[in-house]
Design an enzyme around this catalytic site. Structure first.
Site, PDB file in Angstrom:
ATOM      1  N   ARG A 262      -3.482  40.906 -16.372  1.00  0.00           N
ATOM      2  CA  ARG A 262      -4.175  39.940 -15.525  1.00  0.00           C
ATOM      3  C   ARG A 262      -4.639  38.722 -16.334  1.00  0.00           C
ATOM      4  NH1 ARG A 262      -4.849  38.542 -10.183  1.00  0.00           N
ATOM      5  NH2 ARG A 262      -3.901  40.546  -9.895  1.00  0.00           N
TER       6      ARG A 262
ATOM      7  N   GLY B 235       2.897  30.094   5.140  1.00  0.00           N
ATOM      8  CA  GLY B 235       2.605  28.687   4.909  1.00  0.00           C
ATOM      9  C   GLY B 235       2.327  27.860   6.148  1.00  0.00           C
TER      10      GLY B 235
ATOM     11  N   ASP C 119     -16.791  30.452  -4.194  1.00  0.00           N
ATOM     12  CA  ASP C 119     -17.657  30.716  -5.356  1.00  0.00           C
ATOM     13  C   ASP C 119     -17.184  32.029  -5.976  1.00  0.00           C
ATOM     14  OD1 ASP C 119     -20.590  31.928  -3.504  1.00  0.00           O
ATOM     15  OD2 ASP C 119     -18.572  32.759  -3.776  1.00  0.00           O
ATOM     16  N   GLU C 120     -18.006  32.601  -6.837  1.00  0.00           N
ATOM     17  CA  GLU C 120     -17.522  33.774  -7.605  1.00  0.00           C
ATOM     18  C   GLU C 120     -17.381  35.014  -6.735  1.00  0.00           C
ATOM     19  OE1 GLU C 120     -18.023  31.704 -11.545  1.00  0.00           O
ATOM     20  OE2 GLU C 120     -17.513  33.821 -11.307  1.00  0.00           O
ATOM     21  N   GLY C 121     -17.944  34.967  -5.518  1.00  0.00           N
ATOM     22  CA  GLY C 121     -17.824  36.149  -4.647  1.00  0.00           C
ATOM     23  C   GLY C 121     -16.531  36.106  -3.841  1.00  0.00           C
TER      24      GLY C 121
ATOM     25  N   ASP D 132     -15.205  35.376  -0.222  1.00  0.00           N
ATOM     26  CA  ASP D 132     -15.571  34.787   1.089  1.00  0.00           C
ATOM     27  C   ASP D 132     -17.079  34.557   1.208  1.00  0.00           C
ATOM     28  OD1 ASP D 132     -13.175  37.054   2.586  1.00  0.00           O
ATOM     29  OD2 ASP D 132     -12.866  35.054   1.724  1.00  0.00           O
TER      30      ASP D 132
ATOM     31  N   HIS E 191     -10.494  31.264   6.096  1.00  0.00           N
ATOM     32  CA  HIS E 191     -10.559  32.704   6.372  1.00  0.00           C
ATOM     33  C   HIS E 191     -10.492  32.898   7.892  1.00  0.00           C
ATOM     34  CE1 HIS E 191     -11.482  36.925   5.674  1.00  0.00           C
ATOM     35  NE2 HIS E 191     -12.304  36.843   6.712  1.00  0.00           N
TER      36      HIS E 191
ATOM     37  N   VAL F  36      -6.770  37.256  -6.414  1.00  0.00           N
ATOM     38  CA  VAL F  36      -8.160  37.013  -6.857  1.00  0.00           C
ATOM     39  C   VAL F  36      -8.178  35.793  -7.783  1.00  0.00           C
ATOM     40  CG1 VAL F  36     -10.097  37.950  -8.180  1.00  0.00           C
ATOM     41  CG2 VAL F  36      -8.784  39.445  -6.649  1.00  0.00           C
TER      42      VAL F  36
ATOM     43  N   ASN G  32     -11.329  27.547   0.967  1.00  0.00           N
ATOM     44  CA  ASN G  32     -10.516  28.660   1.463  1.00  0.00           C
ATOM     45  C   ASN G  32     -10.609  28.698   2.981  1.00  0.00           C
ATOM     46  OD1 ASN G  32      -9.041  31.210   1.267  1.00  0.00           O
ATOM     47  ND2 ASN G  32     -10.962  32.198   1.868  1.00  0.00           N
TER      48      ASN G  32
HETATM   49  C1  GRF Z   1      -3.896  32.955   7.652  1.00  0.00           C
HETATM   50  O1  GRF Z   1      -4.260  33.771   8.735  1.00  0.00           O
HETATM   51  C2  GRF Z   1      -5.100  32.668   6.822  1.00  0.00           C
HETATM   52  O2  GRF Z   1      -6.306  32.558   7.551  1.00  0.00           O
HETATM   53  C3  GRF Z   1      -5.177  33.881   5.981  1.00  0.00           C
HETATM   54  O3  GRF Z   1      -3.840  34.225   5.673  1.00  0.00           O
HETATM   55  C4  GRF Z   1      -3.008  33.703   6.663  1.00  0.00           C
HETATM   56  C5  GRF Z   1      -2.049  32.772   5.981  1.00  0.00           C
HETATM   57  O4  GRF Z   1      -1.157  32.294   6.875  1.00  0.00           O
HETATM   58  N1  GRF Z   1      -5.967  33.637   4.808  1.00  0.00           N
HETATM   59  P1  GRF Z   1      -0.151  31.117   6.418  1.00  0.00           P
HETATM   60  O5  GRF Z   1       0.491  31.534   5.110  1.00  0.00           O
HETATM   61  O6  GRF Z   1      -0.979  29.876   6.249  1.00  0.00           O
HETATM   62  O7  GRF Z   1       0.810  31.043   7.551  1.00  0.00           O
END
Ligand code: GRF
Length: 208
Positions: A66, A12, A147-149, A151, A110, A93, A108
């Protein structure tokens, strides 16, 4: 006020960066109305509770399949009636129905410069292991619409981070979080909350 739900799975620290940004005034017009975790043990839940934010856990492990998890997850999101959903290290997912219902209202974070080192199987340390294995000199983080993909949605913001000779995956992950993730995710929330972001033709426009 941009009512925001934040979905988490782990430590977090991105959630914390957003909460700190709101408290310090770096982020305006955002209210985190609910934190949703798929992992009961996620420290992110503790962070939310310490900040007085409602945290709920919806774990796939607690549903017989699911489809039933997806229904419960959708319900947990809809109950909060968010304007924006933030995936902050969320490792589940996303149900396609949620993406349809909240088109261009899910972002999101990444931990790479998409389109490098992303997609199925690229999460957490694996992203940084792949960057080091490839020998890239620059990596970083990306905030994109979902989106649906995997990343593959429109990119909102990216921030580069240099890769150093002595980097291990753990050292690189920490620097990408500190220098990129915890900087661009709060910035993106503030931009969206203040009406400066539009998505047109699969590309993101940020107005002055
Ligand atoms: C981060 O590196 C984020 O980019 C990735 O998962 C990790 C989550 O870290 N998607 P945190 O839970 O926010 O500390």
């Amino acid at each position: 006020m941009l009512k925001t739900v934040v979905c988490v799975s782990g430590g977090g620290t991105n959630l914390q960066a957003v909460m700190d940004g709101i408290r310090q005034g770096a982020i305006t017009n955002v209210e985190i109305v609910r934190v949703i975790s798929n992992n009961r043990k996620a420290y992110a839940i503790e962070r939310a509770k310490q900040a007085g934010i409602e945290a709920v856990c919806v774990s796939p492990k607690e549903y017989e399949d699911r489809a039933r998890f997806n229904e419960a997850f959708l319900r947990a999101v809809d109950e909060a009636a968010p304007d924006l959903i933030v995936l902050a290290g969320f490792l589940v997912v996303i149900p396609p129905e949620l993406i349809r219902r909240y088109e261009n209202r899910i972002i999101n974070i990444h931990p790479s410069l998409i389109p490098s080192f992303c997609g199925t199987g690229y999460y957490g340390l694996k992203v940084h292991e792949a960057a080091l294995a490839r020998g890239v000199k620059v990596t970083g983080a990306t905030v994109h619409f979902v989106d649906e993909g995997t990343d593959t949605g429109p990119i909102l913001m990216q921030k580069p981070v240099a890769v150093l000779e002595e980097d291990t995956p753990e050292i690189l992950q920490k620097r990408v979080m500190e220098e990129a993730e915890w900087v661009i995710l709060p910035k993106c929330l503030d931009l969206i909350a203040n009406g400066r972001v539009t998505v047109k033709g699969g590309r993101v426009h940020i107005s002055e």
